[in-house]
Design an enzyme around this catalytic site. Structure first.
Site, mmCIF file in Angstrom:
data_model
loop_
_atom_site.group_PDB
_atom_site.id
_atom_site.type_symbol
_atom_site.label_atom_id
_atom_site.label_comp_id
_atom_site.label_asym_id
_atom_site.label_seq_id
_atom_site.Cartn_x
_atom_site.Cartn_y
_atom_site.Cartn_z
ATOM 1 N N GLY A 141 0.817 -1.203 0.000
ATOM 2 C CA GLY A 141 0.000 0.000 0.000
ATOM 3 C C GLY A 141 0.852 1.254 0.000
ATOM 4 O O GLY A 141 1.893 1.340 -0.659
ATOM 5 N N CYS A 142 0.429 2.260 0.779
ATOM 6 C CA CYS A 142 1.094 3.566 0.779
ATOM 7 C C CYS A 142 2.534 3.497 1.271
ATOM 8 O O CYS A 142 3.340 4.396 0.972
ATOM 9 C CB CYS A 142 0.300 4.557 1.619
ATOM 10 S SG CYS A 142 -1.341 4.934 0.946
ATOM 11 N N ALA A 143 2.896 2.492 2.023
ATOM 12 C CA ALA A 143 4.274 2.354 2.512
ATOM 13 C C ALA A 143 5.204 1.772 1.463
ATOM 14 O O ALA A 143 6.425 1.719 1.671
ATOM 15 C CB ALA A 143 4.302 1.481 3.770
#
Length: 348
Positions: A141-143
């Protein structure tokens, strides 16, 4: 991490369709007013999100008809391959290398399913060797921009002299859906854009910065905070808990622990570059890390011009900050898990 790894290049690529936030709000109102009775109560999120325009792999009209999982993923494959090729070509050219020079290919993407994975689909066009190692990564995801960059650096450090190409891309807009929309779907529609970024890395060489450390922190019992739900329409976003207050409460001790593993303190960091999940997340990070209100200027600019593209967004921030990058910089992002990821850079 041991051996410092040079970032020889960094390039970004955006899809062709620009979505003005005002147009997205008008479209969302037309699509959701009858399907989601609370829409007008949530409509201000489009104006407070800090986004002026973002880019998408398809024009806004595409979303006016119901789309199933197969159709969305077919668009993911074509759009992702185009963006992969554009970002990779730019990064390779900037580093002065060719596809055949790459020894390891690290690909991060969590917004569609590609088997064979994206680097295999683009191998012939980009001229990758048949013996190049492939490392596709899903679910970050965003990481993913920070964790993927750190993974690429570890692989480069493990084989000094080898060339690693890291490509990170997300087509978040494909999660926009009409069917039984939730509050999380409305927020996603207000925030998400599409984009890609690529880096060439090699151990023992300077580049515009060296990656000298990396760390992650996953909070226990937080799986429900962020992720995907899977249904016949495709991937739908999960935001089960408000992220800004969580970041405000928990990011500082996590950052202190991650830096401590590298023998560093917050005071040793000259600059933080953060994934701009939204304006409230930016505010929370500024508060938690004592950066001062308004300090994360590059984050706000990227959010305004591209929206939240998930994993590659923080690399857009790094690219924007490159001209005045000095000293020790910590790149950081929050993602499903729920996890904070950091990469420590030293600029010459």
């Amino acid at each position: 991490m041991g051996t410092p790894v040079g970032l020889l290049s960094l390039a970004t690529a955006s899809p062709p369709h620009e979505l003005l936030q005002s147009d997205v709000l008008a479209a969302a109102r037309a699509l959701f007013e009858t399907r989601f009775p609370q829409f007008e109560r949530m409509a201000p999120v489009f104006e407070t999100a800090g986004i002026r325009v973002r880019q998408a792999v398809t024009p806004i009209e595409w979303f006016f008809e119901p789309r199933g999982w197969a159709e969305r993923n077919e668009l993911y494959l074509s759009g992702a391959c185009a963006l992969y090729g554009a970002a990779a070509e730019r990064a390779l050219a900037a580093a002065g290398v060719r596809g055949r020079d790459v020894d390891t290919l690290v690909t991060v993407s969590s917004t569609g399913i590609a088997t064979p994975s994206l680097e295999a689909r683009c191998a012939t066009t980009l001229g990758f060797r048949s013996d190049a190692a492939r490392v596709p990564v899903f679910g970050l995801g965003c990481a993913g921009g920070v964790t993927g960059l750190s993974l690429a650096a570890r692989l480069a450090a493990a084989e000094p002299g080898s060339t690693v190409l890291f490509v990170c891309l997300e087509l978040c807009t494909l999660s926009f859906r009409l069917e039984q929309p939730s509050k999380a779907d409305i927020v996603a529609t207000a925030l998400f854009g599409d984009g890609a970024a690529a880096c060439v890395l090699r151990a023992g060489e300077g580049g515009f910065a060296q990656l000298v450390g990396a760390a992650e922190h996953t909070w226990p019992d937080t799986l429900e905070i962020m992720g995907w739900r899977v249904d016949p329409e495709g991937l739908g976003v999960i935001f089960a808990q408000s992220i800004p207050p969580f970041a405000a409460r928990h990011m500082r001790p996590a950052m202190e622990a991650m830096l401590g593993c590298q023998g560093l303190a917050l005071s040793d960091v000259d600059r933080f570059l953060c994934h701009p999940g939204g304006t409230k997340v930016i505010d929370a990070l500024e508060s938690a890390l004592d950066l001062g209100q308004g300090a994360l200027v590059h984050e706000r600019a990227v959010l305004a011009e591209h929206g939240n593209m998930s994993a590659p967004t923080v690399l857009y921030v790094l690219d924007r900050a490159r001209p005045d990058l000095t000293g020790r910089t910590v790149l950081t992002a929050l993602g499903p898990g729920f996890t904070a990821s950091t990469a420590t850079l030293l600029a010459p």
